[in-house]
Design a protein around this motif. Structure first.
Motif, PDB file in Angstrom:
ATOM      1  N   LYS A   1       0.834  -1.202   0.000  1.00  0.00           N
ATOM      2  CA  LYS A   1       0.000   0.000   0.000  1.00  0.00           C
ATOM      3  C   LYS A   1       0.867   1.250   0.000  1.00  0.00           C
ATOM      4  CE  LYS A   1      -3.823   2.455   2.082  1.00  0.00           C
ATOM      5  NZ  LYS A   1      -3.379   3.677   1.483  1.00  0.00           N
ATOM      6  N   ILE A   2       1.933   1.258   0.757  1.00  0.00           N
ATOM      7  CA  ILE A   2       2.834   2.410   0.787  1.00  0.00           C
ATOM      8  C   ILE A   2       3.404   2.663  -0.609  1.00  0.00           C
ATOM      9  CG2 ILE A   2       5.067   3.220   1.657  1.00  0.00           C
ATOM     10  CD1 ILE A   2       4.281   1.725   4.323  1.00  0.00           C
ATOM     11  N   LEU A   3       3.821   1.622  -1.265  1.00  0.00           N
ATOM     12  CA  LEU A   3       4.365   1.757  -2.612  1.00  0.00           C
ATOM     13  C   LEU A   3       3.290   2.208  -3.597  1.00  0.00           C
ATOM     14  CD1 LEU A   3       6.802   1.557  -4.426  1.00  0.00           C
ATOM     15  CD2 LEU A   3       6.335  -0.866  -4.694  1.00  0.00           C
ATOM     16  N   ASP A   4       2.097   1.644  -3.504  1.00  0.00           N
ATOM     17  CA  ASP A   4       0.994   2.064  -4.373  1.00  0.00           C
ATOM     18  C   ASP A   4       0.657   3.542  -4.157  1.00  0.00           C
ATOM     19  OD1 ASP A   4       0.780  -0.455  -5.504  1.00  0.00           O
ATOM     20  OD2 ASP A   4      -0.960  -1.037  -4.288  1.00  0.00           O
ATOM     21  N   ASP A   5       0.638   3.972  -2.904  1.00  0.00           N
ATOM     22  CA  ASP A   5       0.356   5.376  -2.595  1.00  0.00           C
ATOM     23  C   ASP A   5       1.442   6.291  -3.169  1.00  0.00           C
ATOM     24  OD1 ASP A   5      -1.906   4.538  -1.240  1.00  0.00           O
ATOM     25  OD2 ASP A   5      -1.075   4.915   0.758  1.00  0.00           O
ATOM     26  N   ALA A   6       2.690   5.872  -3.057  1.00  0.00           N
ATOM     27  CA  ALA A   6       3.795   6.656  -3.603  1.00  0.00           C
ATOM     28  C   ALA A   6       3.691   6.743  -5.121  1.00  0.00           C
ATOM     29  CB  ALA A   6       5.135   6.048  -3.182  1.00  0.00           C
ATOM     30  N   ASP A   7       3.347   5.640  -5.774  1.00  0.00           N
ATOM     31  CA  ASP A   7       3.151   5.644  -7.225  1.00  0.00           C
ATOM     32  C   ASP A   7       2.029   6.603  -7.616  1.00  0.00           C
ATOM     33  OD1 ASP A   7       5.169   3.777  -7.636  1.00  0.00           O
ATOM     34  OD2 ASP A   7       3.789   2.090  -7.896  1.00  0.00           O
ATOM     35  N   ALA A   8       0.957   6.621  -6.840  1.00  0.00           N
ATOM     36  CA  ALA A   8      -0.177   7.495  -7.144  1.00  0.00           C
ATOM     37  C   ALA A   8       0.211   8.966  -7.030  1.00  0.00           C
ATOM     38  CB  ALA A   8      -1.349   7.177  -6.213  1.00  0.00           C
TER      39      ALA A   8
ATOM     40  N   LEU B   1       3.214  10.245  -7.504  1.00  0.00           N
ATOM     41  CA  LEU B   1       4.050  10.523  -8.667  1.00  0.00           C
ATOM     42  C   LEU B   1       3.192  10.638  -9.927  1.00  0.00           C
ATOM     43  CD1 LEU B   1       6.784  10.807 -10.077  1.00  0.00           C
ATOM     44  CD2 LEU B   1       6.898   8.297 -10.135  1.00  0.00           C
ATOM     45  N   ARG B   2       2.300   9.678 -10.137  1.00  0.00           N
ATOM     46  CA  ARG B   2       1.440   9.674 -11.321  1.00  0.00           C
ATOM     47  C   ARG B   2       0.611  10.948 -11.393  1.00  0.00           C
ATOM     48  NH1 ARG B   2      -1.263   5.574  -9.948  1.00  0.00           N
ATOM     49  NH2 ARG B   2       0.351   4.136 -10.617  1.00  0.00           N
ATOM     50  N   GLU B   3       0.011  11.343 -10.273  1.00  0.00           N
ATOM     51  CA  GLU B   3      -0.810  12.547 -10.226  1.00  0.00           C
ATOM     52  C   GLU B   3       0.004  13.783 -10.617  1.00  0.00           C
ATOM     53  OE1 GLU B   3      -2.410  15.163  -6.588  1.00  0.00           O
ATOM     54  OE2 GLU B   3      -3.325  13.168  -6.690  1.00  0.00           O
ATOM     55  N   ALA B   4       1.204  13.886 -10.103  1.00  0.00           N
ATOM     56  CA  ALA B   4       2.049  15.040 -10.410  1.00  0.00           C
ATOM     57  C   ALA B   4       2.439  15.060 -11.886  1.00  0.00           C
ATOM     58  CB  ALA B   4       3.295  15.034  -9.532  1.00  0.00           C
ATOM     59  N   VAL B   5       2.851  13.923 -12.419  1.00  0.00           N
ATOM     60  CA  VAL B   5       3.271  13.848 -13.823  1.00  0.00           C
ATOM     61  C   VAL B   5       2.112  14.222 -14.740  1.00  0.00           C
ATOM     62  CG1 VAL B   5       3.995  12.279 -15.668  1.00  0.00           C
ATOM     63  CG2 VAL B   5       5.143  12.196 -13.446  1.00  0.00           C
ATOM     64  N   VAL B   6       0.954  13.616 -14.524  1.00  0.00           N
ATOM     65  CA  VAL B   6      -0.199  13.867 -15.389  1.00  0.00           C
ATOM     66  C   VAL B   6      -0.653  15.320 -15.261  1.00  0.00           C
ATOM     67  CG1 VAL B   6      -2.631  13.270 -15.801  1.00  0.00           C
ATOM     68  CG2 VAL B   6      -0.918  11.465 -15.497  1.00  0.00           C
TER      69      VAL B   6
ATOM     70  N   ASN C   1      10.104  17.838  -8.900  1.00  0.00           N
ATOM     71  CA  ASN C   1      10.825  17.819  -7.629  1.00  0.00           C
ATOM     72  C   ASN C   1      10.159  18.707  -6.587  1.00  0.00           C
ATOM     73  OD1 ASN C   1      13.191  16.045  -7.821  1.00  0.00           O
ATOM     74  ND2 ASN C   1      13.643  17.322  -9.584  1.00  0.00           N
ATOM     75  N   ARG C   2       9.649  19.855  -7.013  1.00  0.00           N
ATOM     76  CA  ARG C   2       8.952  20.745  -6.083  1.00  0.00           C
ATOM     77  C   ARG C   2       7.737  20.038  -5.486  1.00  0.00           C
ATOM     78  NH1 ARG C   2       4.743  23.716  -5.569  1.00  0.00           N
ATOM     79  NH2 ARG C   2       3.877  23.295  -7.628  1.00  0.00           N
ATOM     80  N   ARG C   3       7.022  19.307  -6.315  1.00  0.00           N
ATOM     81  CA  ARG C   3       5.817  18.618  -5.837  1.00  0.00           C
ATOM     82  C   ARG C   3       6.138  17.373  -5.006  1.00  0.00           C
ATOM     83  NH1 ARG C   3       1.095  19.120 -10.273  1.00  0.00           N
ATOM     84  NH2 ARG C   3       1.570  21.223 -10.989  1.00  0.00           N
ATOM     85  N   MET C   4       7.244  16.732  -5.255  1.00  0.00           N
ATOM     86  CA  MET C   4       7.591  15.494  -4.561  1.00  0.00           C
ATOM     87  C   MET C   4       8.268  15.736  -3.211  1.00  0.00           C
ATOM     88  SD  MET C   4       6.688  12.903  -6.519  1.00  0.00           S
ATOM     89  CE  MET C   4       5.284  13.896  -6.968  1.00  0.00           C
ATOM     90  N   LYS C   5       9.066  16.781  -3.102  1.00  0.00           N
ATOM     91  CA  LYS C   5       9.953  16.936  -1.944  1.00  0.00           C
ATOM     92  C   LYS C   5       9.245  16.970  -0.596  1.00  0.00           C
ATOM     93  CE  LYS C   5      10.388  21.913  -2.292  1.00  0.00           C
ATOM     94  NZ  LYS C   5      10.483  22.724  -1.147  1.00  0.00           N
TER      95      LYS C   5
ATOM     96  N   PRO D   1      16.760   9.134 -11.293  1.00  0.00           N
ATOM     97  CA  PRO D   1      16.597   9.036 -12.742  1.00  0.00           C
ATOM     98  C   PRO D   1      15.138   8.883 -13.179  1.00  0.00           C
ATOM     99  CG  PRO D   1      17.630   7.048 -11.860  1.00  0.00           C
ATOM    100  CD  PRO D   1      17.555   8.042 -10.743  1.00  0.00           C
ATOM    101  N   ASP D   2      14.277   8.360 -12.317  1.00  0.00           N
ATOM    102  CA  ASP D   2      12.859   8.254 -12.676  1.00  0.00           C
ATOM    103  C   ASP D   2      12.260   9.639 -12.918  1.00  0.00           C
ATOM    104  OD1 ASP D   2      12.959   5.526 -12.428  1.00  0.00           O
ATOM    105  OD2 ASP D   2      11.917   5.461 -10.513  1.00  0.00           O
ATOM    106  N   ILE D   3      12.602  10.593 -12.078  1.00  0.00           N
ATOM    107  CA  ILE D   3      12.052  11.939 -12.221  1.00  0.00           C
ATOM    108  C   ILE D   3      12.498  12.551 -13.543  1.00  0.00           C
ATOM    109  CG2 ILE D   3      11.941  14.262 -11.213  1.00  0.00           C
ATOM    110  CD1 ILE D   3      10.376  12.102  -9.659  1.00  0.00           C
ATOM    111  N   ARG D   4      13.748  12.363 -13.915  1.00  0.00           N
ATOM    112  CA  ARG D   4      14.238  12.873 -15.204  1.00  0.00           C
ATOM    113  C   ARG D   4      13.497  12.193 -16.360  1.00  0.00           C
ATOM    114  NH1 ARG D   4      15.501  17.165 -17.405  1.00  0.00           N
ATOM    115  NH2 ARG D   4      16.938  17.620 -15.709  1.00  0.00           N
ATOM    116  N   LYS D   5      13.286  10.885 -16.251  1.00  0.00           N
ATOM    117  CA  LYS D   5      12.575  10.143 -17.298  1.00  0.00           C
ATOM    118  C   LYS D   5      11.178  10.720 -17.508  1.00  0.00           C
ATOM    119  CE  LYS D   5      10.730   6.052 -16.371  1.00  0.00           C
ATOM    120  NZ  LYS D   5      10.580   4.618 -16.096  1.00  0.00           N
ATOM    121  N   TYR D   6      10.466  11.001 -16.420  1.00  0.00           N
ATOM    122  CA  TYR D   6       9.117  11.530 -16.539  1.00  0.00           C
ATOM    123  C   TYR D   6       9.126  12.987 -16.992  1.00  0.00           C
ATOM    124  CZ  TYR D   6       7.857   7.147 -14.450  1.00  0.00           C
ATOM    125  OH  TYR D   6       7.722   5.809 -14.214  1.00  0.00           O
ATOM    126  N   ALA D   7      10.104  13.752 -16.581  1.00  0.00           N
ATOM    127  CA  ALA D   7      10.229  15.134 -17.062  1.00  0.00           C
ATOM    128  C   ALA D   7      10.448  15.143 -18.569  1.00  0.00           C
ATOM    129  CB  ALA D   7      11.375  15.839 -16.337  1.00  0.00           C
TER     130      ALA D   7
END
Length: 81
Positions: free
Chosen positions: A15-22, A24-29, A48-52, A62-68
């Motif tokens: 659940k922690i991992l699923d929540d973290a994915d959500a 990230l997904r919300e911010a990217v979209v 990064n501003r939204r995640m920190k 590197p995941d953040i760069r990939k999505y950027a």
């Protein structure tokens, strides 16, 4: 009980991992939808501003760069209106 034996059980860990994915997904979209034409570097800064403040000891990787890069290239499929 040894200190190293104290940890989240597998359902909680998942659940922690699923929540973290959500998060990230919300911010990217959201960035992809709301900031068309954004550069990869600006998308990286915004992600990064939204995640920190959402994660303990957050460090961009590197995941953040990939999505950027994907945001800048218009490759986020769910971002279409």
């Amino acid at each position: 009980m040894k200190a190293e034996d104290i940890r989240w059980n597998e359902p909680a860990r998942a659940k922690i991992l699923d929540d973290a994915d959500a998060v990230l997904r919300e911010a990217v979209v959201d960035i992809a939808r709301s900031q068309s034409g954004i550069s990869s570097d600006d998308a990286f800064v915004e992600l990064n501003r939204r995640m920190k403040d959402r994660f303990i000891d957050y460090e961009p990787g590197p995941d953040i760069r990939k999505y950027a890069d994907a945001i800048a290239a218009g490759e986020i499929e769910d971002a279409q209106d």
